[in-house]
Design a protein around this motif. Structure first.
Motif, PDB file in Angstrom:
ATOM      1  N   GLU A  75      -2.080  22.914   8.944  1.00 21.39           N
ATOM      2  CA  GLU A  75      -0.899  23.709   8.647  1.00 21.39           C
ATOM      3  C   GLU A  75       0.386  22.901   8.807  1.00 21.39           C
ATOM      4  N   THR A  76       0.257  21.603   8.981  1.00 21.05           N
ATOM      5  CA  THR A  76       1.436  20.745   9.068  1.00 21.05           C
ATOM      6  C   THR A  76       2.265  20.870   7.799  1.00 21.05           C
ATOM      7  N   LYS A  77       3.565  21.050   7.952  1.00 18.80           N
ATOM      8  CA  LYS A  77       4.432  21.135   6.788  1.00 18.80           C
ATOM      9  C   LYS A  77       4.391  19.827   6.022  1.00 18.80           C
ATOM     10  N   SER A  78       4.306  19.939   4.699  1.00 16.99           N
ATOM     11  CA  SER A  78       4.189  18.739   3.880  1.00 16.99           C
ATOM     12  C   SER A  78       5.450  17.895   3.931  1.00 16.99           C
ATOM     13  N   ALA A  79       5.271  16.602   4.188  1.00 13.98           N
ATOM     14  CA  ALA A  79       6.408  15.678   4.167  1.00 13.98           C
ATOM     15  C   ALA A  79       6.897  15.426   2.753  1.00 13.98           C
ATOM     16  N   ASN A  80       6.028  15.700   1.763  1.00 17.35           N
ATOM     17  CA  ASN A  80       6.387  15.526   0.341  1.00 17.35           C
ATOM     18  C   ASN A  80       6.951  14.129   0.073  1.00 17.35           C
ATOM     19  N   ARG A  81       6.259  13.148   0.631  1.00 15.99           N
ATOM     20  CA  ARG A  81       6.777  11.787   0.589  1.00 15.99           C
ATOM     21  C   ARG A  81       5.645  10.791   0.320  1.00 15.99           C
ATOM     22  N   ILE A  82       6.001   9.714  -0.357  1.00 21.90           N
ATOM     23  CA  ILE A  82       5.140   8.547  -0.449  1.00 21.90           C
ATOM     24  C   ILE A  82       5.821   7.413   0.308  1.00 21.90           C
ATOM     25  N   SER A  83       5.101   6.807   1.237  1.00 21.00           N
ATOM     26  CA  SER A  83       5.633   5.685   1.994  1.00 21.00           C
ATOM     27  C   SER A  83       4.954   4.391   1.553  1.00 21.00           C
ATOM     28  N   LEU A  84       5.647   3.274   1.782  1.00 20.45           N
ATOM     29  CA  LEU A  84       5.128   1.955   1.426  1.00 20.45           C
ATOM     30  C   LEU A  84       4.808   1.187   2.696  1.00 20.45           C
ATOM     31  N   LEU A  85       3.593   0.668   2.769  1.00 16.29           N
ATOM     32  CA  LEU A  85       3.143  -0.148   3.893  1.00 16.29           C
ATOM     33  C   LEU A  85       3.027  -1.586   3.416  1.00 16.29           C
ATOM     34  N   ARG A  86       3.568  -2.515   4.185  1.00 10.75           N
ATOM     35  CA  ARG A  86       3.541  -3.925   3.777  1.00 10.75           C
ATOM     36  C   ARG A  86       3.015  -4.794   4.926  1.00 10.75           C
ATOM     37  N   ASP A  87       1.969  -5.554   4.608  1.00 10.68           N
ATOM     38  CA  ASP A  87       1.408  -6.547   5.523  1.00 10.68           C
ATOM     39  C   ASP A  87       1.820  -7.914   4.986  1.00 10.68           C
ATOM     40  N   GLY A 104       7.409  -5.435  -5.958  1.00  7.68           N
ATOM     41  CA  GLY A 104       8.114  -5.763  -4.722  1.00  7.68           C
ATOM     42  C   GLY A 104       9.122  -4.725  -4.285  1.00  7.68           C
ATOM     43  N   ALA A 105       9.386  -3.719  -5.127  1.00 11.05           N
ATOM     44  CA  ALA A 105      10.351  -2.682  -4.768  1.00 11.05           C
ATOM     45  C   ALA A 105       9.904  -1.963  -3.502  1.00 11.05           C
ATOM     46  N   THR A 106      10.855  -1.599  -2.664  1.00 17.23           N
ATOM     47  CA  THR A 106      10.555  -0.879  -1.435  1.00 17.23           C
ATOM     48  C   THR A 106      11.074   0.555  -1.460  1.00 17.23           C
ATOM     49  N   VAL A 141       0.846  -1.190   0.000  1.00 18.48           N
ATOM     50  CA  VAL A 141       0.000   0.000   0.000  1.00 18.48           C
ATOM     51  C   VAL A 141       0.880   1.238   0.000  1.00 18.48           C
ATOM     52  N   LEU A 142       0.666   2.101  -0.970  1.00 17.64           N
ATOM     53  CA  LEU A 142       1.361   3.390  -1.019  1.00 17.64           C
ATOM     54  C   LEU A 142       0.482   4.449  -0.361  1.00 17.64           C
ATOM     55  N   VAL A 143       1.102   5.274   0.485  1.00 20.65           N
ATOM     56  CA  VAL A 143       0.370   6.341   1.156  1.00 20.65           C
ATOM     57  C   VAL A 143       1.108   7.658   0.929  1.00 20.65           C
ATOM     58  N   ALA A 144       0.389   8.640   0.383  1.00 22.44           N
ATOM     59  CA  ALA A 144       0.957   9.972   0.162  1.00 22.44           C
ATOM     60  C   ALA A 144       0.863  10.759   1.456  1.00 22.44           C
ATOM     61  N   GLU A 145       2.038  11.087   2.030  1.00 19.67           N
ATOM     62  CA  GLU A 145       2.114  11.924   3.226  1.00 19.67           C
ATOM     63  C   GLU A 145       2.366  13.344   2.748  1.00 19.67           C
ATOM     64  N   GLU A 151       3.324  -4.535   8.925  1.00 18.05           N
ATOM     65  CA  GLU A 151       4.484  -4.697   9.812  1.00 18.05           C
ATOM     66  C   GLU A 151       5.583  -3.693   9.496  1.00 18.05           C
ATOM     67  N   THR A 152       5.657  -3.277   8.235  1.00 14.61           N
ATOM     68  CA  THR A 152       6.730  -2.363   7.852  1.00 14.61           C
ATOM     69  C   THR A 152       6.168  -1.116   7.204  1.00 14.61           C
ATOM     70  N   LYS A 153       6.865  -0.018   7.459  1.00 12.83           N
ATOM     71  CA  LYS A 153       6.569   1.286   6.854  1.00 12.83           C
ATOM     72  C   LYS A 153       7.884   1.823   6.322  1.00 12.83           C
ATOM     73  N   THR A 154       7.981   1.975   4.995  1.00  9.23           N
ATOM     74  CA  THR A 154       9.250   2.316   4.356  1.00  9.23           C
ATOM     75  C   THR A 154       9.111   3.570   3.521  1.00  9.23           C
ATOM     76  N   PRO A 155      10.023   4.564   3.667  1.00 14.43           N
ATOM     77  CA  PRO A 155      10.008   5.698   2.738  1.00 14.43           C
ATOM     78  C   PRO A 155      10.228   5.187   1.312  1.00 14.43           C
ATOM     79  N   PHE A 156       9.316   5.455   0.437  1.00 14.63           N
ATOM     80  CA  PHE A 156       9.331   4.887  -0.900  1.00 14.63           C
ATOM     81  C   PHE A 156       9.766   5.904  -1.953  1.00 14.63           C
TER      82      PHE A 156
END
Length: 446
Positions: free
Chosen positions: A132-144, A190-192, A100-104, A152-157
């Protein structure tokens, strides 16, 4: 004009008191007169507009979830925490392997636009609502990996983005909608992590960024992308030159990189999704403010090529907005009435159709909708995830609550749902940008 602004400012500050915990008290805060359930469906109750000199403000202050607390699901469904510790998670995309990709993400910095009453109240709203939270400008990867419904894992993608929002995977490329452009990256299953530089596909209208979120989806044949662009104002008060290419859905031909306007008059469209039975493109839209707590209902609608949906000249079809000058009667005459109202000021943002079997045949093909919640309505509206049943590709009944409890008993926002997505196992995933979590909803198993 200067004198008028000064008088308005005096009125604002004379009648405004910041009250800890609950929100804001203003000189006049009209309450809704129409029961909220009557503002949903194909034919919502529509009252006469009530122009507001000062926006009605009823802000739910952002407050973290207490330890162990979570939203409430109805009987027969169960909710659990899929992921935590995110930074303003807004949007979700499920990859074919189940990752699962999540846009932060949050709004990009805005230029100084000078004084306006609306800007004043929107600034207060954003500060108290956690926006007003500063944007992380990141997409993270969640893997079950073990399939227990918890990542179980949360990885900066992907990093270094510009207020990313919509995502779609097509033919080995991950397309990302930044606030100002669609960019693409090569993706291997499968890329992280992706570290290569982005490939720009097209620029998107940006600038003032009153509405900054841009959603994207691929066409069913894989030859095109569709992208949403919200308006730069409430009702065009900054001039229609500022609205070129805005309040619209655009079609991008991937072979030629040519972009054309597909549909217009959509004040703030998000949540592009293909209805599985009809193959029709649908979208949810945030409508205008400052004509009363009962108007205008946000809505979801099928999207017709070349269609005009009213903004800014009219609302919910051909109801003329007398505040807009000059008017455009030719466009009002062809404005299309939306398919299904979602309640006034609910800030409906997320939309996904239930394409899986997990929720049973009675919910298959229906729509899950994330309602971020109102900032200017008494009583508050939204702050929930709902389900609308569909039959033969059309809405076929009243909405059903799927997740509630995002507001505390004291009226504080413990969370605010945004993006919704169907996981590979058929469960519903919900991005909560105030709670900094992703929730998972599934039928209860005895």
């Amino acid at each position: 004009m200067v004198v008028k602004k000064i008088l308005i400012a005096i009125l604002v500050f004379a009648g405004l008191a910041i009250v800890a915990g609950v929100g804001l008290v203003v000189l006049s805060r009209p309450e809704a007169t129409v029961p909220i359930e009557q503002t949903f469906g194909p034919d919502p109750v529509l009252v006469e507009p009530k122009a507001e000199w000062i926006p009605s403000v009823n802000i739910a202050e952002a407050t973290p979830w207490p330890q162990g607390a979570m939203p409430t699901s109805p009987e027969g469904l169960v909710v659990n925490e899929y992921a935590e510790g995110l930074e303003h998670p807004r949007w979700l995309h499920v990859l074919p392997n189940g990752d699962v990709l999540v846009a932060e993400s949050n709004a990009p910095p805005k230029p100084d636009e000078g004084f306006s009453v609306r800007a004043l109240f929107m600034g207060l709203f954003q500060a108290r609502a956690g926006a007003e939270t500063k944007s992380a400008n990141r997409i993270s990867l969640l893997r079950d990996a073990d399939g227990d419904g918890v990542a179980e894992t949360k990885t900066p993608f992907l990093g270094g983005l510009n207020s990313p929002f919509g995502m779609t995977l097509l033919k080995g490329k991950l397309y990302v909608a930044n606030a100002d452009a669609i960019v693409a990256f090569p993706y291997a299953e499968g890329a992280t992590e992706i570290t290569v530089a982005p490939e720009k596909i097209v620029d998107l209208p940006s600038g003032r960024n009153h509405h900054w979120t841009k959603d994207i989806i691929a066409s069913l044949d894989g030859t095109k992308l569709y992208a949403t662009v919200g308006s730069n104002s409430n009702i065009g008060e900054n001039g229609m030159e500022e609205e070129k290419g805005r309040a619209a859905i655009h079609e991008i031909d991937l072979a030629s990189r040519q972009m054309r306007q597909f549909a217009s008059g959509l004040r703030n469209p998000n949540g592009l999704s293909w209805q599985p039975d009809s193959g029709q493109l649908w979208v949810v839209v945030n409508e205008r403010d400052e004509i009363g707590p009962d108007l205008v209902p946000d809505y979801m609608t099928s999207v017709q090529d070349g269609a005009f949906y009213g903004w800014p000249y009219s609302w919910y079809g051909q109801h003329v907005d007398d505040r807009v000058e000059p008017q455009n009667q030719e466009l009002v005459a062809v404005a299309i009435k939306p398919d299904y109202a979602l309640g006034p000021h609910t800030a409906s943002l997320g939309l996904t159709f239930n394409t899986g079997d997990l929720f049973g045949p009675e919910m298959k093909g229906g729509a899950f909708i994330g309602q971020h919640g109102s900032w200017n309505r008494i009583p508050r509206s939204g702050y929930k995830v709902i389900f609308v049943p569909f039959t033969a590709g059309r809405p076929s009944g009243p909405p059903r609550d799927i997740l509630t409890g995002f507001l505390s008993a004291e009226g504080k926002a413990l969370g605010r749902p945004v993006g919704v997505a169907i996981a590979r196992d058929g469960a519903l995933l919900v991005a909560d940008d105030v709670g900094n979590k992703v929730w998972r909803v599934a039928p209860h198993v005895n």
